[in-house]
Design a protein around this motif. Structure first.
Motif, PDB file in Angstrom:
ATOM      1  N   UNK A 136       0.841  -1.197   0.000  1.00 49.01           N
ATOM      2  CA  UNK A 136       0.000   0.000   0.000  1.00 49.01           C
ATOM      3  C   UNK A 136       0.878   1.250   0.000  1.00 49.01           C
ATOM      4  N   UNK A 137       0.450   2.268  -0.723  1.00 45.99           N
ATOM      5  CA  UNK A 137       1.234   3.492  -0.847  1.00 45.99           C
ATOM      6  C   UNK A 137       0.981   4.533   0.253  1.00 45.99           C
ATOM      7  N   UNK A 138      -0.227   4.653   0.797  1.00 39.72           N
ATOM      8  CA  UNK A 138      -0.499   5.789   1.689  1.00 39.72           C
ATOM      9  C   UNK A 138       0.286   5.782   2.992  1.00 39.72           C
ATOM     10  N   UNK A 139       0.510   6.990   3.490  1.00 44.00           N
ATOM     11  CA  UNK A 139       1.073   7.149   4.827  1.00 44.00           C
ATOM     12  C   UNK A 139       0.145   6.486   5.835  1.00 44.00           C
ATOM     13  N   UNK A 140       0.663   6.060   6.971  1.00 48.02           N
ATOM     14  CA  UNK A 140      -0.210   5.518   8.018  1.00 48.02           C
ATOM     15  C   UNK A 140      -1.275   6.546   8.422  1.00 48.02           C
ATOM     16  N   UNK A 141      -2.457   6.050   8.744  1.00 47.23           N
ATOM     17  CA  UNK A 141      -3.581   6.923   9.098  1.00 47.23           C
ATOM     18  C   UNK A 141      -3.255   7.881  10.231  1.00 47.23           C
ATOM     19  N   UNK A 142      -2.469   7.412  11.206  1.00 51.39           N
ATOM     20  CA  UNK A 142      -2.130   8.273  12.344  1.00 51.39           C
ATOM     21  C   UNK A 142      -1.322   9.492  11.907  1.00 51.39           C
ATOM     22  N   UNK A 143      -0.439   9.296  10.931  1.00 50.61           N
ATOM     23  CA  UNK A 143       0.319  10.429  10.396  1.00 50.61           C
ATOM     24  C   UNK A 143      -0.589  11.377   9.628  1.00 50.61           C
ATOM     25  N   UNK A 144      -1.459  10.831   8.808  1.00 53.04           N
ATOM     26  CA  UNK A 144      -2.393  11.674   8.052  1.00 53.04           C
ATOM     27  C   UNK A 144      -3.287  12.471   8.993  1.00 53.04           C
ATOM     28  N   UNK A 145      -3.720  11.843  10.075  1.00 57.47           N
ATOM     29  CA  UNK A 145      -4.571  12.546  11.047  1.00 57.47           C
ATOM     30  C   UNK A 145      -3.782  13.658  11.746  1.00 57.47           C
ATOM     31  N   UNK A 146      -2.550  13.378  12.115  1.00 57.70           N
ATOM     32  CA  UNK A 146      -1.727  14.374  12.808  1.00 57.70           C
ATOM     33  C   UNK A 146      -1.501  15.616  11.932  1.00 57.70           C
ATOM     34  N   UNK A 147      -1.351  15.394  10.638  1.00 57.13           N
ATOM     35  CA  UNK A 147      -1.082  16.492   9.709  1.00 57.13           C
ATOM     36  C   UNK A 147      -2.334  16.926   8.942  1.00 57.13           C
ATOM     37  N   UNK A 148      -3.506  16.624   9.464  1.00 55.14           N
ATOM     38  CA  UNK A 148      -4.754  16.901   8.731  1.00 55.14           C
ATOM     39  C   UNK A 148      -4.987  18.388   8.472  1.00 55.14           C
ATOM     40  N   UNK A 149      -4.350  19.269   9.233  1.00 56.64           N
ATOM     41  CA  UNK A 149      -4.500  20.710   9.020  1.00 56.64           C
ATOM     42  C   UNK A 149      -3.675  21.211   7.828  1.00 56.64           C
ATOM     43  N   UNK A 150      -2.796  20.376   7.321  1.00 54.49           N
ATOM     44  CA  UNK A 150      -1.942  20.777   6.203  1.00 54.49           C
ATOM     45  C   UNK A 150      -2.656  20.545   4.879  1.00 54.49           C
TER      46      UNK A 150
END
Length: 160
Positions: free
Chosen positions: A83-97
């Protein structure tokens, strides 16, 4: 301000077939000149230490107030997967970007990459061949992450 990626001794990480970095993304990955990298490092990471191995309790990354709640995550399993996507926890942490947010992938005071968050999300697996403590920060953003060779990352908030 920038230097050619070809000057980077490990430029092969961006030329592999797995993980593949598309040519249009590669064009947007900028290797900062050493003076500019030093300035970004000083402004965003540390004004005392030159490498992640040398951080002390005086550096914001080591302060308890900079640690995100539940701020440790395993990145290596996602990196090893198909799978290509970043881990969900990282995406959630940076969701404001937003995808156009300028980010800096800071390996040490002379090695810093500049790119957008959108490009990083697509090319993160290539960058994590450089997993000896690099810090991902966003320009004028408080969220950050530090990646470690043991396959874990610390989710952080930049504090003074």
């Amino acid at each position: 301000m920038y230097q050619s990626l070809e000057q980077f001794s490990k430029s092969w990480i961006f030329k592999r077939h797995d993980p593949k970095v598309e040519p249009e993304d590669l064009q947007q990955i900028r290797l900062l000149s050493e003076p500019r990298a030093g300035q970004i490092w000083h402004d965003y990471i540390s004004d005392e230490q030159v490498h992640p191995d040398h951080f002390t309790d005086r550096d914001w990354l080591k302060k308890a107030s900079s640690q995100a709640p539940d701020g440790k995550l395993q990145w290596e399993k996602a990196w090893d997967s198909e799978q290509a996507p970043l881990p969900d926890e990282l995406l959630a942490h940076f969701s404001a970007w937003g995808d156009d947010t300028t980010v800096f992938f800071c390996c040490h005071n002379e090695l810093v990459f500049e790119l957008t968050w959108g490009v990083f999300k697509r090319t993160w697996k290539a960058f994590l061949f450089l997993d000896n403590g690099p810090i991902l920060v966003g320009k004028k953003k408080k969220q950050a992450a530090q990646f470690h060779t043991n396959g874990w990352a610390n989710l952080l908030f930049r504090v003074s």
